[in-house]
Write a protein that holds these residues in place. Structure first.
Motif, PDB file in Angstrom:
ATOM      1  N   LYS A 135       0.936  -1.141   0.089  1.00  0.00           N
ATOM      2  CA  LYS A 135       0.115   0.101  -0.084  1.00  0.00           C
ATOM      3  C   LYS A 135       1.033   1.270  -0.061  1.00  0.00           C
ATOM      4  O   LYS A 135       0.586   2.129  -0.546  1.00  0.00           O
ATOM      5  CB  LYS A 135      -0.912  -0.075   1.230  1.00  0.00           C
ATOM      6  CG  LYS A 135      -2.071  -0.868   1.141  1.00  0.00           C
ATOM      7  CD  LYS A 135      -3.001  -1.283   2.351  1.00  0.00           C
ATOM      8  CE  LYS A 135      -4.133  -1.898   2.383  1.00  0.00           C
ATOM      9  NZ  LYS A 135      -4.966  -1.922   3.700  1.00  0.00           N
ATOM     10  N   ARG A 142       1.024   4.220  -2.776  1.00  0.00           N
ATOM     11  CA  ARG A 142       1.063   5.651  -2.380  1.00  0.00           C
ATOM     12  C   ARG A 142       1.885   6.541  -2.832  1.00  0.00           C
ATOM     13  O   ARG A 142       1.865   7.799  -3.411  1.00  0.00           O
ATOM     14  CB  ARG A 142       0.847   5.767  -1.098  1.00  0.00           C
ATOM     15  CG  ARG A 142      -0.635   5.501  -0.431  1.00  0.00           C
ATOM     16  CD  ARG A 142      -1.034   6.045   1.017  1.00  0.00           C
ATOM     17  NE  ARG A 142      -0.044   5.417   1.990  1.00  0.00           N
ATOM     18  CZ  ARG A 142      -0.256   4.206   2.512  1.00  0.00           C
ATOM     19  NH1 ARG A 142      -1.348   3.651   2.603  1.00  0.00           N
ATOM     20  NH2 ARG A 142       0.506   3.756   3.547  1.00  0.00           N
ATOM     21  N   ARG A 143       3.307   5.950  -2.803  1.00  0.00           N
ATOM     22  CA  ARG A 143       4.230   6.846  -3.162  1.00  0.00           C
ATOM     23  C   ARG A 143       4.372   7.014  -4.907  1.00  0.00           C
ATOM     24  O   ARG A 143       4.780   8.052  -5.313  1.00  0.00           O
ATOM     25  CB  ARG A 143       5.687   6.009  -2.785  1.00  0.00           C
ATOM     26  CG  ARG A 143       5.952   6.193  -1.282  1.00  0.00           C
ATOM     27  CD  ARG A 143       7.394   5.451  -1.015  1.00  0.00           C
ATOM     28  NE  ARG A 143       7.560   4.396  -1.408  1.00  0.00           N
ATOM     29  CZ  ARG A 143       7.040   3.469  -0.417  1.00  0.00           C
ATOM     30  NH1 ARG A 143       6.932   3.550   0.926  1.00  0.00           N
ATOM     31  NH2 ARG A 143       7.396   2.038  -0.710  1.00  0.00           N
ATOM     32  N   ASP A 172       1.746   6.872  -6.617  1.00  0.00           N
ATOM     33  CA  ASP A 172       0.687   7.910  -7.035  1.00  0.00           C
ATOM     34  C   ASP A 172       1.203   9.398  -6.563  1.00  0.00           C
ATOM     35  O   ASP A 172       0.785  10.148  -7.251  1.00  0.00           O
ATOM     36  CB  ASP A 172      -0.678   7.645  -5.755  1.00  0.00           C
ATOM     37  CG  ASP A 172      -1.736   8.385  -6.599  1.00  0.00           C
ATOM     38  OD1 ASP A 172      -2.171   8.308  -7.644  1.00  0.00           O
ATOM     39  OD2 ASP A 172      -2.383   9.065  -5.607  1.00  0.00           O
ATOM     40  N   THR A 211      -3.486  18.762  -2.211  1.00  0.00           N
ATOM     41  CA  THR A 211      -2.453  17.764  -2.740  1.00  0.00           C
ATOM     42  C   THR A 211      -1.292  18.610  -3.381  1.00  0.00           C
ATOM     43  O   THR A 211      -0.075  18.384  -3.090  1.00  0.00           O
ATOM     44  CB  THR A 211      -3.061  17.087  -3.807  1.00  0.00           C
ATOM     45  OG1 THR A 211      -4.058  16.045  -3.371  1.00  0.00           O
ATOM     46  CG2 THR A 211      -2.039  16.005  -4.517  1.00  0.00           C
TER      47      THR A 211
END
Length: 199
Positions: A17, A21-22, A24, A61
């Protein structure tokens, strides 16, 4: 699947996971930089909300990656320098030295646009610092191209990287219309000037 699933639940592990995430986050960062590179060319001040909208991401973001407008623009410029420097050895692998230098000069024209637009949009102290730190890597790339040309006999023996940098630095002072009209000719003249003198 060992190491990818938690035993015995079968759930995806935290490490997988985290890697997702990294990945993304890296994709988001690349999209932000590309959008900023495109938008900085437009008239008026670059707005971070316009960059976020162009990327299709939330402003939160964007701010996680780049807390300020200057942080973002500085990274746009640093990335452009990295790509310009990295192009030199790739071009030398694919072309004869003088052809590689000519192709690199084409890439310089794109760099000059970004440099001009970014430096016009940030504080003088910031762009001076960016310029000072980029001079070394760009000089090394030019030196590499010139050295290959000298070794092949296609570049004059007295050509120095500093000479080339002084000459190409003028490109960032031209507006788009003049860069389009004069840039290719100016770079062609520079290439001709780098050839060894005729006996």
């Amino acid at each position: 699947m060992s190491g990818y699933l938690d035993e015995p639940s079968g759930h995806v592990s935290a490490s997988v996971k985290g890697a997702a995430r990294r990945a993304d986050a890296q994709r988001n960062r690349e999209r932000i930089l590309q959008a900023a590179r495109d938008l900085v060319r437009e008239p008026g001040e670059l707005k971070l909300n316009a960059v976020a909208k162009a990327c299709g991401i939330g402003q939160g973001t964007l701010y996680r990656h780049f807390p300020t407008r200057e942080d973002l623009l500085a990274e746009v410029y640093r990335r452009e320098v990295e790509e310009l420097v990295a192009a030199a050895p790739r071009l030398l692998e694919a072309h004869e030295p003088l052809d590689a230098l000519a192709a690199w000069f084409d890439r310089v024209a794109a760099y000059a646009r970004v440099k001009r637009d970014v430096f016009a949009a940030i504080e003088a102290a910031t762009w001076r610092d960016l310029a000072a730190h980029s001079l070394g890597p760009i000089g090394e790339a030019v030196d590499r191209l010139l050295a290959a040309g000298r070794a092949a006999g296609s570049v004059r023996a007295d050509a120095e990287a500093r000479d080339v940098i002084v000459l190409i630095s003028w490109l960032s002072r031209l507006d788009d219309a003049e860069l389009d009209a004069r840039g290719p000719r100016l770079l062609s003249i520079l290439i001709d000037g780098l050839r060894p003198p005729r006996p």
